[in-house]
Write a protein that holds these residues in place. Structure first.
Motif, PDB file in Angstrom:
ATOM      1  N   ARG A 135       0.744  -1.156   0.017  1.00 37.29           N
ATOM      2  CA  ARG A 135      -0.173   0.158   0.016  1.00 37.29           C
ATOM      3  C   ARG A 135       0.704   1.082  -0.161  1.00 37.29           C
ATOM      4  NH1 ARG A 135      -5.388   1.312   1.645  1.00 37.29           N
ATOM      5  NH2 ARG A 135      -5.458   3.387   2.485  1.00 37.29           N
ATOM      6  N   ILE A 136       0.824   2.218  -1.099  1.00 38.27           N
ATOM      7  CA  ILE A 136       1.327   3.391  -1.041  1.00 38.27           C
ATOM      8  C   ILE A 136       0.500   4.478  -0.841  1.00 38.27           C
ATOM      9  CG2 ILE A 136       2.884   4.830  -2.505  1.00 38.27           C
ATOM     10  CD1 ILE A 136       3.696   2.478  -4.108  1.00 38.27           C
ATOM     11  N   VAL A 137       0.717   5.394  -0.063  1.00 38.68           N
ATOM     12  CA  VAL A 137       0.147   6.470   0.279  1.00 38.68           C
ATOM     13  C   VAL A 137       0.749   7.816   0.223  1.00 38.68           C
ATOM     14  CG1 VAL A 137      -1.269   7.800   2.127  1.00 38.68           C
ATOM     15  CG2 VAL A 137      -1.471   5.114   1.951  1.00 38.68           C
ATOM     16  N   GLU A 138       0.292   8.598  -0.544  1.00 37.28           N
ATOM     17  CA  GLU A 138       0.917   9.870  -0.882  1.00 37.28           C
ATOM     18  C   GLU A 138       0.434  10.861   0.378  1.00 37.28           C
ATOM     19  OE1 GLU A 138       1.212  12.225  -4.904  1.00 37.28           O
ATOM     20  OE2 GLU A 138      -0.601  12.934  -3.673  1.00 37.28           O
ATOM     21  N   ASP A 139       1.704  11.541   0.882  1.00 38.67           N
ATOM     22  CA  ASP A 139       1.418  12.505   1.796  1.00 38.67           C
ATOM     23  C   ASP A 139       0.435  12.045   2.962  1.00 38.67           C
ATOM     24  OD1 ASP A 139       2.875  14.331   0.532  1.00 38.67           O
ATOM     25  OD2 ASP A 139       1.350  15.105  -0.755  1.00 38.67           O
ATOM     26  N   GLY A 189      -1.029  14.123   5.273  1.00 35.13           N
ATOM     27  CA  GLY A 189      -1.895  15.207   4.930  1.00 35.13           C
ATOM     28  C   GLY A 189      -3.115  14.635   4.086  1.00 35.13           C
ATOM     29  N   ALA A 190      -3.286  14.793   2.761  1.00 36.32           N
ATOM     30  CA  ALA A 190      -4.281  14.336   1.915  1.00 36.32           C
ATOM     31  C   ALA A 190      -4.615  12.769   2.167  1.00 36.32           C
ATOM     32  CB  ALA A 190      -4.365  14.779   0.809  1.00 36.32           C
ATOM     33  N   GLY A 191      -3.479  12.310   2.176  1.00 36.73           N
ATOM     34  CA  GLY A 191      -3.368  10.697   2.285  1.00 36.73           C
ATOM     35  C   GLY A 191      -3.760  10.111   1.201  1.00 36.73           C
ATOM     36  N   THR A 200       6.859  19.028  -3.501  1.00 39.02           N
ATOM     37  CA  THR A 200       7.461  17.928  -2.963  1.00 39.02           C
ATOM     38  C   THR A 200       6.381  16.948  -2.200  1.00 39.02           C
ATOM     39  OG1 THR A 200       9.612  19.030  -2.129  1.00 39.02           O
ATOM     40  CG2 THR A 200       8.745  17.179  -0.657  1.00 39.02           C
ATOM     41  N   HIS A 201       6.518  15.641  -2.494  1.00 43.00           N
ATOM     42  CA  HIS A 201       5.672  14.834  -1.616  1.00 43.00           C
ATOM     43  C   HIS A 201       6.299  13.787  -1.125  1.00 43.00           C
ATOM     44  CE1 HIS A 201       1.994  16.500  -3.646  1.00 43.00           C
ATOM     45  NE2 HIS A 201       2.738  16.750  -4.616  1.00 43.00           N
ATOM     46  N   THR A 202       5.797  13.170   0.066  1.00 46.64           N
ATOM     47  CA  THR A 202       6.182  12.075   0.745  1.00 46.64           C
ATOM     48  C   THR A 202       5.435  10.920   0.520  1.00 46.64           C
ATOM     49  OG1 THR A 202       7.074  13.563   2.379  1.00 46.64           O
ATOM     50  CG2 THR A 202       6.671  11.181   3.065  1.00 46.64           C
ATOM     51  N   TYR A 203       6.112   9.781   0.259  1.00 46.58           N
ATOM     52  CA  TYR A 203       5.273   8.503   0.042  1.00 46.58           C
ATOM     53  C   TYR A 203       5.460   7.512   1.050  1.00 46.58           C
ATOM     54  CZ  TYR A 203       4.279  10.714  -4.267  1.00 46.58           C
ATOM     55  OH  TYR A 203       3.705  11.497  -5.249  1.00 46.58           O
TER      56      TYR A 203
END
Lengths: 212, 211
Positions: free
Chosen positions: B128-132, B135-137, B162-165
């Protein structure tokens, strides 16, 4: 046929009808052939057609390269070596065969043996079962006790042979060993002459299941 | 009928028309050459002219570069997993250029090393990969590790974005195996490895116009 003098916009000759080429009137088919050929004009020449096609191709290439060409910037990075591995559950017993001699049992008699179980894999919960029972009548009579002697010192089970299923022997850590002292007793309080000469066979099964 | 020339010595209309048709090939070729020349070079026939200049219009090429907080390194690893285990790793990707870019994430075909019971671990692990996630998730991918087919679109990022995964890998519990080599036991001792690639491609910006 009338001959026009120089004027502002003389109509094309073919619109005025066929021009006689000889002393007599031309054939209708010949007129039509000449008219079509004249209409085609230079287009009836394959060299001209080839030139036009080549010019069209050059134009198309020019427009494609000079007008519709698009370039991109790109960037990339990699995250390699994301590795995942599953562990194993691997237990081994010190005594692979029978752990006690059960011959000659009688009311009030006990037999006992020891077993050491060692884990060579993931931490696991150890259980004990009696399986493969071939009962001649002693299944509900015999009493079993299981005591952990190492590393702990605790009685894990005390009950009938029939109820010996999924006995919790505790958690066996990775590379850890546990030793057990197992006793089978025909209680003296249950003398039954009808059971004389009967037998029972079974397997003590030591199982391990991963814990997290 | 006989063609009659004008009395003043000029060429009759029929003669002019005839000349045009007789030289049609040359005329058409000349027109084609002129057309090509006009397209390639440009022709100006202006008689009067004037000009004014807007000097100093400078154009520079934008840049599209990205950074990876774990560049050329694993986002997450997990060894000795057993059913029920979960592991998590995060990575931060940035558009460090000044151009817009279309970002994608691509997972390689996992390399499986089966254990003694033959199971391929990538077929059972969930990813499972979730962006931010803070945040928004937004969920980018949720499926088996080996089922991420093709690039996963991450959207168009402005320069500096920038985004975190967050990557989460789970070994689902399949219940008590029916046998020593079946069920979850099939995956004992197996291994799998996968590489993730982050790609960015520039996106055309709107034409800049000043009046």
């Amino acid at each position: 046929m009338a001959v026009h003098d120089a004027g502002p916009s003389p109509p094309p000759p073919e619109l005025e009808g066929p021009e006689p080429s000889g002393p007599g009137p031309p054939e209708a088919g010949e007129d039509e052939h000449q008219s079509v050929s004249e209409r085609l004009g230079v287009l009836s020449n394959w060299r001209v057609l080839g030139t036009l096609i080549a010019g069209g191709l050059m134009l198309a290439i020019f427009l494609t390269v000079a007008v519709d060409s698009r370039a991109y910037f790109t960037a990339a990075s990699t995250s390699p070596n994301n590795a995942f591995g599953a562990d194993e559950v691997d237990i081994r017993v010190a005594v692979p065969g029978e752990i006690m001699d059960g011959a000659g049992l009688a009311p009030g008699v006990s037999r006992s043996g020891t077993q050491t179980v060692t884990s060579y894999g993931h931490e696991a919960r150890l259980t004990l079962d009696a399986k493969g029972v071939t009962d001649g009548g002693l299944y509900d009579v015999l009493v079993v006790t299981v005591k952990e002697t190492s590393p702990g010192s605790v009685e894990r089970y005390n009950g009938t042979l029939r109820a010996l299923h999924g006995v919790d022997l505790g958690v066996l850590g990775a590379a850890q060993a546990k030793s057990f002292y197992v006793t089978v007793t025909w209680p003296a309080s249950q003398p039954n002459p009808a059971l004389a000469g009967t037998s029972i066979s079974l397997d003590f099964v030591w199982s391990a299941e991963t814990v997290r | 009928m006989t063609e009659v020339a004008a009395d003043d010595g000029s060429v009759s209309a029929r003669e002019r028309t005839g000349w045009v048709f007789r030289n049609a090939k040359i005329l058409i070729l000349a027109l084609i050459l002129l057309l090509i020349a006009a397209l390639l070079v440009g022709v100006s026939f202006a008689v009067f002219s004037t000009s004014s200049a807007n000097a100093g219009n400078m154009f520079t090429a934008g840049t599209l570069t990205s950074s990876n907080s774990k560049d050329n390194a694993a986002i997450l690893t997990a060894q000795r997993m057993v059913p029920g285990d979960t592991t998590t790793g995060t990575v931060t990707i940035s558009n460090t250029g000044d151009s817009k870019g279309q970002f994608t994430l691509t997972g390689s075909t996992p390399t499986n090393t089966p254990g003694p019971n033959g199971g391929n671990l990538s077929t059972v692990l969930n990813l499972r990969i979730v962006e931010d996630p803070a945040g928004a998730g937004r969920v980018v991918y949720d499926g088996k590790l080996n089922a991420m087919n093709g690039p996963q679109p991450l959207g168009v990022w402005d320069g500096g974005q920038t985004h975190t995964y967050e990557f989460t890998v789970t070994f689902p519990e399949g219940g008590t195996p029916s046998g020593p080599t079946t069920g979850d036991n099939a995956y004992q001792g197996s291994k799998t490895e996968v590489t993730y690639t982050w790609n960015a491609t520039s996106v055309s910006s709107a034409t800049t116009t000043t009046t």
